[in-house]
Design an enzyme around this catalytic site. Structure first.
Site, PDB file in Angstrom:
ATOM      1  N   ASP A 151       0.839  -1.198   0.000  1.00 59.91           N
ATOM      2  CA  ASP A 151       0.000   0.000   0.000  1.00 59.91           C
ATOM      3  C   ASP A 151       0.875   1.250   0.000  1.00 59.91           C
ATOM      4  O   ASP A 151       1.987   1.228   0.528  1.00 59.91           O
ATOM      5  CB  ASP A 151      -0.913  -0.042   1.234  1.00 59.91           C
ATOM      6  CG  ASP A 151      -2.074   0.923   1.126  1.00 59.91           C
ATOM      7  OD1 ASP A 151      -2.316   1.470   0.027  1.00 59.91           O
ATOM      8  OD2 ASP A 151      -2.749   1.134   2.157  1.00 59.91           O
TER       9      ASP A 151
ATOM     10  N   LEU B 125      11.940 -19.955  -4.387  1.00 62.66           N
ATOM     11  CA  LEU B 125      10.797 -19.175  -3.892  1.00 62.66           C
ATOM     12  C   LEU B 125       9.560 -19.351  -4.785  1.00 62.66           C
ATOM     13  O   LEU B 125       9.673 -19.326  -6.009  1.00 62.66           O
ATOM     14  CB  LEU B 125      11.186 -17.686  -3.888  1.00 62.66           C
ATOM     15  CG  LEU B 125      10.063 -16.693  -3.580  1.00 62.66           C
ATOM     16  CD1 LEU B 125       9.726 -16.685  -2.092  1.00 62.66           C
ATOM     17  CD2 LEU B 125      10.439 -15.275  -4.043  1.00 62.66           C
TER      18      LEU B 125
ATOM     19  N   HIS C 131       2.885   3.576  -8.954  1.00 63.88           N
ATOM     20  CA  HIS C 131       2.750   2.141  -9.247  1.00 63.88           C
ATOM     21  C   HIS C 131       4.023   1.616  -9.920  1.00 63.88           C
ATOM     22  O   HIS C 131       4.454   0.498  -9.656  1.00 63.88           O
ATOM     23  CB  HIS C 131       1.527   1.886 -10.134  1.00 63.88           C
ATOM     24  CG  HIS C 131       0.224   2.204  -9.437  1.00 63.88           C
ATOM     25  ND1 HIS C 131      -0.039   1.814  -8.152  1.00 63.88           N
ATOM     26  CD2 HIS C 131      -0.889   2.881  -9.855  1.00 63.88           C
ATOM     27  CE1 HIS C 131      -1.253   2.225  -7.799  1.00 63.88           C
ATOM     28  NE2 HIS C 131      -1.787   2.881  -8.814  1.00 63.88           N
TER      29      HIS C 131
HETATM   30  C1  FPP Z   1      -1.704   0.231  -3.442  1.00 67.89           C
HETATM   31  O1  FPP Z   1      -1.306   1.562  -3.540  1.00 67.89           O
HETATM   32  C2  FPP Z   1      -1.213  -0.578  -4.528  1.00 67.89           C
HETATM   33  C3  FPP Z   1      -2.000  -1.160  -5.497  1.00 67.89           C
HETATM   34  C4  FPP Z   1      -3.437  -0.983  -5.548  1.00 67.89           C
HETATM   35  C5  FPP Z   1      -1.472  -1.988  -6.585  1.00 67.89           C
HETATM   36  C6  FPP Z   1      -0.180  -2.668  -6.344  1.00 67.89           C
HETATM   37  C7  FPP Z   1       0.596  -2.651  -7.589  1.00 67.89           C
HETATM   38  C8  FPP Z   1       1.933  -2.596  -7.712  1.00 67.89           C
HETATM   39  C9  FPP Z   1       2.833  -2.634  -6.563  1.00 67.89           C
HETATM   40  C10 FPP Z   1       2.592  -2.461  -9.017  1.00 67.89           C
HETATM   41  C11 FPP Z   1       2.492  -3.555  -9.975  1.00 67.89           C
HETATM   42  C12 FPP Z   1       2.465  -4.941  -9.435  1.00 67.89           C
HETATM   43  C13 FPP Z   1       3.189  -5.958  -9.918  1.00 67.89           C
HETATM   44  C14 FPP Z   1       3.001  -7.335  -9.390  1.00 67.89           C
HETATM   45  C15 FPP Z   1       4.198  -5.776 -10.965  1.00 67.89           C
HETATM   46  P1  FPP Z   1      -2.411   2.683  -3.585  1.00 67.89           P
HETATM   47  O2  FPP Z   1      -2.600   3.087  -4.978  1.00 67.89           O
HETATM   48  O3  FPP Z   1      -3.657   2.209  -2.896  1.00 67.89           O
HETATM   49  O4  FPP Z   1      -1.736   3.808  -2.731  1.00 67.89           O
HETATM   50  P2  FPP Z   1      -2.468   4.949  -1.872  1.00 67.89           P
HETATM   51  O5  FPP Z   1      -3.271   4.238  -0.804  1.00 67.89           O
HETATM   52  O6  FPP Z   1      -1.325   5.728  -1.327  1.00 67.89           O
HETATM   53  O7  FPP Z   1      -3.324   5.733  -2.815  1.00 67.89           O
END
Ligand code: FPP
Length: 242
Positions: free
Chosen positions: A17, A128, A34
């Site tokens: 997150d 892994l 992201h």
């Molecule tokens: C949360 O941050 C993250 C996500 C909803 C998506 C996770 C995706 C990635 C880490 C990138 C791509 C993944 C892979 C497997 C290559 P948020 O957008 O909710 O952050 P915020 O709460 O600060 O708005």
């Protein structure tokens, strides 16, 4: 901490997150957050292998994430596809096996295809196991398992009395994967957010204020060290209190 440390968690699950906040702090678009988050995925997968962790489950896209703006959903899907394609050689070199949990059929066709290709390409590896939770929701998983079990009862294949913890576990998306020992959540929120609801029953929880794009190996080592100091009781009493 090394692979020979005694109390290394066998299975680490992470709620990644804070990508959006990371980008906002830098005056960048959410997509940049992201992208930086994908770099952390790369670093953490490598670090897990180095630490001797056997399973890493990442909450990459939740059932609720479909409700984000269309452009963000599309960007996340592209990023996923790009990662799955580009990372095969590096994952292979590091002996990583790949698996996916969630309602995979809800992903765009091209992402599903790439996912299947990557899983196949890495299927012979023995290090892994990287488990990506995609279009994943813990409640949906329990609904899907319940439907499957109900069908078996209706078909007379099993009796209601046969339904127990073990049978339910065997019908989850995670069948064959041990339950997480350590659940990590970045960016400070104290929520489980519909992640692995059944499987985290006895997991140790570690929450850090560090945002996901800043979560790299030193942060993972800190989480593992905190885990190493916990006394896991699995609902029993401490030995010294007996
Ligand atoms: C949360 O941050 C993250 C996500 C909803 C998506 C996770 C995706 C990635 C880490 C990138 C791509 C993944 C892979 C497997 C290559 P948020 O957008 O909710 O952050 P915020 O709460 O600060 O708005």
């Amino acid at each position: 901490m090394t692979a020979s440390s005694k109390k290394i968690p066998r299975h680490v699950a992470i709620i990644m997150d804070g990508n959006g906040r990371w980008a906002k702090q830098r005056g960048k678009a959410r997509l940049e957050g992201h992208r930086a988050g994908a770099e952390s995925v790369r670093a953490i997968v490598r670090a897990c292998g180095e630490l001797g962790i056997e399973y890493l489950t990442l909450y990459a896209f939740s059932s609720e994430n479909w409700n984000r703006p269309r452009a963000e959903v599309s960007a996340l899907m592209h990023l996923l596809e790009f990662y799955l394609k580009q990372e095969i050689p590096e994952l292979d070199k590091n002996n990583v096996r790949l698996a996916a949990i969630g309602r995979i059929h809800e992903l765009p066709g091209s992402a599903q295809k790439q996912l299947a290709k990557s899983i196949e390409a890495l299927s012979k590896n023995t290090g892994l196991t990287l488990v990506l939770a995609l279009s994943y929701g813990g409640r949906a998983e329990l609904v899907d398992a319940t439907r499957e079990i109900a069908r078996m009862v209706k078909a007379g294949q099993i009796d209601i009395a046969d339904i127990d913890d073990k049978l339910i576990s065997q019908h989850l998306y995670t069948r064959g994967i041990p339950d997480p020992d350590l659940l990590v959540r970045t960016s400070g929120e104290l929520r489980v957010s519909n992640f692995l609801l059944w499987q985290i029953s006895y997991a140790e929880i570690y929450v850090t204020d560090v945002l996901w794009p800043d979560f790299r190996k030193p942060e993972l080592v800190k989480a593992c060290e905190a885990f190493g100091k916990r006394h896991r009781r699995f609902g029993l009493v401490n030995q010294e209190d007996k």
